[in-house]
Enzyme design. Structure first.
Site, PDB file in Angstrom:
ATOM      1  N   CYS A  22       0.825  -1.221   0.000  1.00 14.69           N
ATOM      2  CA  CYS A  22       0.000   0.000   0.000  1.00 14.69           C
ATOM      3  C   CYS A  22       0.846   1.253   0.000  1.00 14.69           C
ATOM      4  CB  CYS A  22      -0.920  -0.001   1.217  1.00 14.69           C
ATOM      5  SG  CYS A  22      -1.942   1.499   1.287  1.00 14.69           S
ATOM      6  N   GLU A  72      -4.761   3.239 -10.831  1.00 12.57           N
ATOM      7  CA  GLU A  72      -5.491   1.976 -10.641  1.00 12.57           C
ATOM      8  C   GLU A  72      -6.669   1.896 -11.612  1.00 12.57           C
ATOM      9  OE1 GLU A  72      -5.958   2.664  -6.120  1.00 12.57           O
ATOM     10  OE2 GLU A  72      -5.930   0.496  -6.407  1.00 12.57           O
ATOM     11  N   TRP A 110      -9.115   5.192  -0.792  1.00 17.13           N
ATOM     12  CA  TRP A 110      -9.625   5.842  -1.992  1.00 17.13           C
ATOM     13  C   TRP A 110      -8.714   5.450  -3.135  1.00 17.13           C
ATOM     14  CZ3 TRP A 110      -8.098   8.441   2.436  1.00 17.13           C
ATOM     15  CH2 TRP A 110      -6.798   8.942   2.424  1.00 17.13           C
ATOM     16  N   ARG A 152      -0.058   4.681   3.007  1.00 14.11           N
ATOM     17  CA  ARG A 152       0.053   4.409   4.433  1.00 14.11           C
ATOM     18  C   ARG A 152       0.325   5.614   5.332  1.00 14.11           C
ATOM     19  NH1 ARG A 152       4.222  -0.321   4.670  1.00 14.11           N
ATOM     20  NH2 ARG A 152       4.635   0.033   2.455  1.00 14.11           N
TER      21      ARG A 152
HETATM   22  N1  ARG Z   1      -6.672  -1.920  -7.650  1.00 12.27           N
HETATM   23  C1  ARG Z   1      -7.908  -2.358  -7.073  1.00 12.27           C
HETATM   24  C2  ARG Z   1      -9.075  -1.933  -7.960  1.00 12.27           C
HETATM   25  O1  ARG Z   1      -8.878  -1.267  -8.958  1.00 12.27           O
HETATM   26  C3  ARG Z   1      -8.133  -1.786  -5.695  1.00 12.27           C
HETATM   27  C4  ARG Z   1      -7.015  -2.019  -4.702  1.00 12.27           C
HETATM   28  C5  ARG Z   1      -7.074  -1.112  -3.497  1.00 12.27           C
HETATM   29  N2  ARG Z   1      -6.877   0.257  -3.841  1.00 12.27           N
HETATM   30  C6  ARG Z   1      -6.912   1.290  -2.992  1.00 12.27           C
HETATM   31  N3  ARG Z   1      -6.726   2.494  -3.466  1.00 12.27           N
HETATM   32  N4  ARG Z   1      -7.098   1.114  -1.707  1.00 12.27           N
HETATM   33  O2  ARG Z   1     -10.219  -2.210  -7.660  1.00 12.27           O
END
Ligand code: ARG
Length: 356
Positions: free
Chosen positions: A66, A243, A238, A69
């Site tokens: 992560c 991602e 978030w 953090r």
């Molecule tokens: N990468 C994953 C998704 O696109 C989520 C992982 C957790 N991500 C976060 N920002 N806490 O669904």
């Protein structure tokens, strides 16, 4: 997975000592004796709310994958250990989604259900990777929706769930109670907050009909604190921009939208740089759409700056940050961020999140 009594005792003691010393509290030894007695009597022990809450925060602080953090102390813990029925469980999930997003701002939140080895009941278990995710339907050689979830979608269908067959159908939450058969629960649409993707300069982006939900709620991991395992403990933060943009929309084996962007941008696909150009517009689109909706999102440069601050903050306190480099380096422009040039140990510390 269950721990041996020896492991339980060792981990419980280490955790209690850590909790008392980091919080500068008196009475660690007295509390330890109480726990030892409870374990001797029942085979396990019960965390106070404060212990559970701090344990969950430590699990986040120790999450090697992560990048967010820095904010570990702000985690909000919802104590759902007394939840006993399917109806209460579903209500607790709804409560989590509502509590995690207050007037568009996301608060990192964890809901902790009953641990293994509690005397009263078998724990709940959640089968989803995340509480919210989009269905994927295989149709011949193409996929409608998210290809990542094709198998899980088929499993949901085998349980009697039926989707609309669209690109963004929210899957149900599949869970079991008392180790009974899997059942599913469809989260009400009103609780799923999504952002439609457009672009400030490219009007055609809105017409692609892309959207994504705001809350990533990891639900396939359990929480391990002081030797106690909580198999169902969904938690959210978030999104970091890449991602959604680079990975979920950009990956060839996911929504694979780069060729679509390239087409609209009239990019020369014989150039080695068309993907970078398409990625940039895709990232801009997701970023500005979230900003315009006042939805919480962090771009990868800012996220890395925050992570480096976390590393520094921990160092000042005499703690070494562990991390998994390949997960922490953002997929977009990785080497332009400081974490790319940082060495770290990938060492597992408890409390932590573990495969449930
Ligand atoms: N990468 C994953 C998704 O696109 C989520 C992982 C957790 N991500 C976060 N920002 N806490 O669904």
């Amino acid at each position: 997975m269950r721990l041996s009594e020896e492991e339980l005792l060792r981990e419980a003691k280490a955790f209690i000592n850590q909790y008392y010393s980091e919080n500068e509290l008196d009475g660690a030894y007295r509390r330890w004796q109480e726990i030892e007695d409870e374990i001797a009597l029942t085979g396990s022990y019960t965390h106070t709310f404060e212990e559970l809450d701090y344990g969950a925060k430590l699990a986040w602080r120790n999450s090697n994958r992560c990048i967010g953090r820095l904010f570990w102390k702000t985690l909000k813990t919802i104590d759902a250990r007394e939840v006993a029925t399917a109806e209460e469980f579903e209500q607790a999930l709804e409560h989590h989604l509502a509590a995690a997003e207050q007037r568009t701002k996301i608060r990192s939140t964890i809901t902790v259900f009953a641990p293994l080895g509690s005397t009263r009941k078998e724990p709940f278990r959640i089968k989803n990777y995340t509480l919210l995710m989009y269905a994927g339907y295989r149709e011949g050689d193409r996929v409608i929706g998210d290809p990542k979830n094709v198998d899980f979608t088929r499993y949901c269908e085998s349980l009697g769930w039926k989707g609309r067959g669209g690109d963004f159908d929210v899957l149900p939450v599949v869970y079991s109670v008392d180790e009974g058969p899997d059942q599913w629960y469809q989260i009400p649409e009103a609780l799923v907050s999504e952002v439609e993707i457009s672009h400030p300069e490219h009007a055609w982006v809105a017409e692609l009909g892309l959207k994504w939900y705001k809350l990533p709620v990891i639900s396939f991991m359990g929480l391990r604190v002081g030797g106690v395992l909580y198999p169902a403990a969904p938690f959210n933060g978030w999104y970091m921009l890449d991602e959604i943009a680079t990975r979920n929309f950009g990956d060839e084996q996911r929504y694979n939208t780069l060729p679509l962007f390239a087409e609209h941008l009239k990019l020369d696909r014989s150039s080695p740089f068309w993907k970078e150009k398409a990625l940039l517009v895709l990232n801009e689109a997701v970023y500005y759409s979230f900003e315009a909706a006042h939805a919480t999102i962090v771009d990868h440069h800012k996220a890395v700056d925050q992570f480096m601050k976390f590393v520094e903050q921990e160092q000042v306190l005499g703690r070494e940050v562990t991390g998994e480099w390949s997960w922490l380096v953002p997929p977009t422009a990785g080497s332009t961020t400081a974490v790319f040039h940082t060495e770290m140990k990938d060492e597992l510390k408890f409390p932590n999140f573990v495969g449930a």
